[in-house]
Design an enzyme around this catalytic site. Sequence first.
Site, PDB file in Angstrom:
ATOM      1  N   ASP A   1      54.582 -40.106 -23.798  1.00  0.00           N
ATOM      2  CA  ASP A   1      53.756 -40.528 -22.667  1.00  0.00           C
ATOM      3  C   ASP A   1      52.893 -39.361 -22.206  1.00  0.00           C
ATOM      4  O   ASP A   1      51.678 -39.493 -22.014  1.00  0.00           O
ATOM      5  CB  ASP A   1      54.677 -41.000 -21.525  1.00  0.00           C
ATOM      6  CG  ASP A   1      53.893 -41.431 -20.298  1.00  0.00           C
ATOM      7  OD1 ASP A   1      52.891 -42.153 -20.476  1.00  0.00           O
ATOM      8  OD2 ASP A   1      54.277 -41.040 -19.181  1.00  0.00           O
TER       9      ASP A   1
ATOM     10  N   LYS B   1      63.067 -31.192 -27.905  1.00  0.00           N
ATOM     11  CA  LYS B   1      63.505 -30.077 -27.062  1.00  0.00           C
ATOM     12  C   LYS B   1      64.917 -29.702 -27.527  1.00  0.00           C
ATOM     13  O   LYS B   1      65.880 -29.693 -26.760  1.00  0.00           O
ATOM     14  CB  LYS B   1      63.458 -30.512 -25.581  1.00  0.00           C
ATOM     15  CG  LYS B   1      63.646 -29.391 -24.584  1.00  0.00           C
ATOM     16  CD  LYS B   1      62.479 -28.413 -24.504  1.00  0.00           C
ATOM     17  CE  LYS B   1      62.807 -27.246 -23.581  1.00  0.00           C
ATOM     18  NZ  LYS B   1      61.782 -26.191 -23.595  1.00  0.00           N
TER      19      LYS B   1
ATOM     20  N   TYR C   1      63.291 -43.890 -20.450  1.00  0.00           N
ATOM     21  CA  TYR C   1      62.687 -45.039 -19.772  1.00  0.00           C
ATOM     22  C   TYR C   1      63.681 -46.188 -19.621  1.00  0.00           C
ATOM     23  O   TYR C   1      63.536 -47.020 -18.726  1.00  0.00           O
ATOM     24  CB  TYR C   1      61.480 -45.562 -20.566  1.00  0.00           C
ATOM     25  CG  TYR C   1      60.167 -44.894 -20.254  1.00  0.00           C
ATOM     26  CD1 TYR C   1      60.054 -43.510 -20.224  1.00  0.00           C
ATOM     27  CD2 TYR C   1      59.029 -45.652 -20.009  1.00  0.00           C
ATOM     28  CE1 TYR C   1      58.840 -42.903 -19.965  1.00  0.00           C
ATOM     29  CE2 TYR C   1      57.808 -45.055 -19.749  1.00  0.00           C
ATOM     30  CZ  TYR C   1      57.717 -43.683 -19.729  1.00  0.00           C
ATOM     31  OH  TYR C   1      56.512 -43.094 -19.475  1.00  0.00           O
TER      32      TYR C   1
ATOM     33  N   ASP D   1      48.570 -38.521 -23.208  1.00  0.00           N
ATOM     34  CA  ASP D   1      47.498 -38.364 -22.209  1.00  0.00           C
ATOM     35  C   ASP D   1      46.749 -37.063 -22.453  1.00  0.00           C
ATOM     36  O   ASP D   1      45.521 -37.002 -22.365  1.00  0.00           O
ATOM     37  CB  ASP D   1      48.067 -38.347 -20.780  1.00  0.00           C
ATOM     38  CG  ASP D   1      48.047 -39.725 -20.133  1.00  0.00           C
ATOM     39  OD1 ASP D   1      48.031 -40.729 -20.874  1.00  0.00           O
ATOM     40  OD2 ASP D   1      48.064 -39.794 -18.886  1.00  0.00           O
TER      41      ASP D   1
ATOM     42  N   ASP E   1      57.291 -28.091 -25.120  1.00  0.00           N
ATOM     43  CA  ASP E   1      56.456 -27.210 -24.284  1.00  0.00           C
ATOM     44  C   ASP E   1      55.408 -26.511 -25.147  1.00  0.00           C
ATOM     45  O   ASP E   1      54.227 -26.432 -24.798  1.00  0.00           O
ATOM     46  CB  ASP E   1      57.311 -26.208 -23.481  1.00  0.00           C
ATOM     47  CG  ASP E   1      58.345 -25.472 -24.317  1.00  0.00           C
ATOM     48  OD1 ASP E   1      58.588 -25.863 -25.487  1.00  0.00           O
ATOM     49  OD2 ASP E   1      58.929 -24.488 -23.812  1.00  0.00           O
TER      50      ASP E   1
HETATM   51  C1  IPM Z   1      51.498 -45.641 -20.713  1.00  0.00           C
HETATM   52  C2  IPM Z   1      51.687 -45.768 -19.219  1.00  0.00           C
HETATM   53  C3  IPM Z   1      53.013 -46.500 -18.966  1.00  0.00           C
HETATM   54  C4  IPM Z   1      54.126 -45.653 -19.545  1.00  0.00           C
HETATM   55  C5  IPM Z   1      53.262 -46.832 -17.484  1.00  0.00           C
HETATM   56  C6  IPM Z   1      52.126 -47.635 -16.877  1.00  0.00           C
HETATM   57  C7  IPM Z   1      54.570 -47.541 -17.294  1.00  0.00           C
HETATM   58  O1  IPM Z   1      51.638 -44.522 -18.621  1.00  0.00           O
HETATM   59  O2  IPM Z   1      51.441 -46.681 -21.406  1.00  0.00           O
HETATM   60  O3  IPM Z   1      51.404 -44.511 -21.185  1.00  0.00           O
HETATM   61  O4  IPM Z   1      54.603 -44.722 -18.887  1.00  0.00           O
HETATM   62  O5  IPM Z   1      54.528 -45.922 -20.665  1.00  0.00           O
HETATM   63 MG    MG Z   2      51.116 -42.931 -19.931  1.00  0.00          MG
END
Ligand code: IPM
Ligand code: MG
Length: 358
Positions: A247, A191, A141, A251, A223
Site C-alpha cells: 500500500d 522486514k 489488513y 503510492d 525501509d
Molecule cells: C489502496 C487504498 C486502500 C488500501 C484503502 C482505500 C482501503 O489505499 O487501494 O491502496 O489501503 O488498500
Molecule cells: Mg493505498
Amino acid sequence: MSKKILVLPGDGIGPEIVNEAVKLLDVLRSRHGLDAELTQGLLGGCAVDATGKPLPDETLSAAREADAILLGAVGGPQYDKLDRPLRPERGLLAIRSELELFGNLRPAILYPQLASASSLKPEVVSGLDIMIVRELTGGIYFGQPRGIEQADGERRGYNTLAYKESEIERIGRLAFETARKRDGRLCSVDKANVLEVSELWREVMERLHAEYPDVELSHMYVDNAAMQLVRAPKQFDVMVTTNMFGDILSDCAAMLTGSIGMLPSASLDRHSKGMYEPIHGSAPDIAGQGLANPLATILSVAMMLRYSLDEPALADRVEAAVGRVLDQGLRTGDIHTEGTRRVGTAEMGEAVIAALAE
Ligand code: IPM
Ligand code: MG
C-alpha cells in the site's frame, strides 16, 4: 460466450471517470468485436446511502457472477464519521476478500510525454517501468485478533500481522510469473531483520525461486526499498510485498511518475477474474466538475482486456490510443504543463475513442 463486466462507479469522481471508460467499452463492443455485457452496481458511500451497507449483497452476488469488475473509486469526507463497519473503504476491503482477489498488480510507468511532471530529475525517472505486486487479502489488513480494548485504565489498539505459507506462495508465484514476462528481475520486500512473519516470507520466496531459475531474485528491507525508490527507481523491475508495505510503496512509486491520474491497477484471483481500478482515489474536491483525468480508468480497461477478457490486441489498441492523445498534447488539469492543451474529463475520454480508430 459473452463476458460479464460489473461496473461499480463508486463515489466522488468515480462516476464521471467510469462514464468515459464505459463509453470506450461500448465502442469496443460495437466496432471492435468485444463480446461483453455490462451491468452496474453500488459499492462504497453511494451504497451506504442507498442500502445502508458499503457492500450490498446484491453487489457481491453480481461480482461473483462477473468475469471482470471495473471500479471507479470509493470514499469521501461525508462518510468519515460513520461507524467503522459502514465506511466505504470497508466495502472495498470486503469485496477484495470475498472474491479472494489476492494479487494486486500496480504498474508505475513514466509516460515520456509527461516526464516533466515528476518531482524527480528527468534522468532519474525517464523510462521508468516498475510493476508492484502487492498481496491484497491477507497480512495486517485482515489479521485476527484486532480491536481496541480497555486495559489497565487506558485503551489499547492492536492488529495482527500474519501470513500462512500458502498465502505467501500464491502471491510469490504471481510475482515470479509476472517477472518472467517482463525483464526477469524480482525484488521481494520485507522486514526480515525484525519480523518473524518476514523471515517466513523470505524463506518461501527462496524456495519458490528454485522453480523459476530464469528469474533473478533479490531481497530488500522495506525501509531501504522506500529509499531506493526515490534514489534510483530504475533499478527495479518487479517488486513483491505484503499488503501494507505494498500500500505504502505503491503510492510512492506512483508519485515518481508525477501522474498518479494515469495509473491503473488490477486485483486478481487465482483464475482470471479481476477487479480493475485507477490507483488514485475519489478526489472529492473536484468531483462533479468534469475535471478529473479518466486515463487511469481507461488504462484499467486495458488491463481488464489483457488479464480477464483474453483480448490482448484490444488492450494494446487502447494503450496506443492513450499514447496518441498524449502526443496530441491533450492534458487534464493534473498533468497539465505549459504548451499543452487543458481539457476536461469528457473531452479526454472522447479523444481516446477517436484515437482508437487510427
Ligand atoms: C489502496 C487504498 C486502500 C488500501 C484503502 C482505500 C482501503 O489505499 O487501494 O491502496 O489501503 O488498500
Ligand atoms: Mg493505498
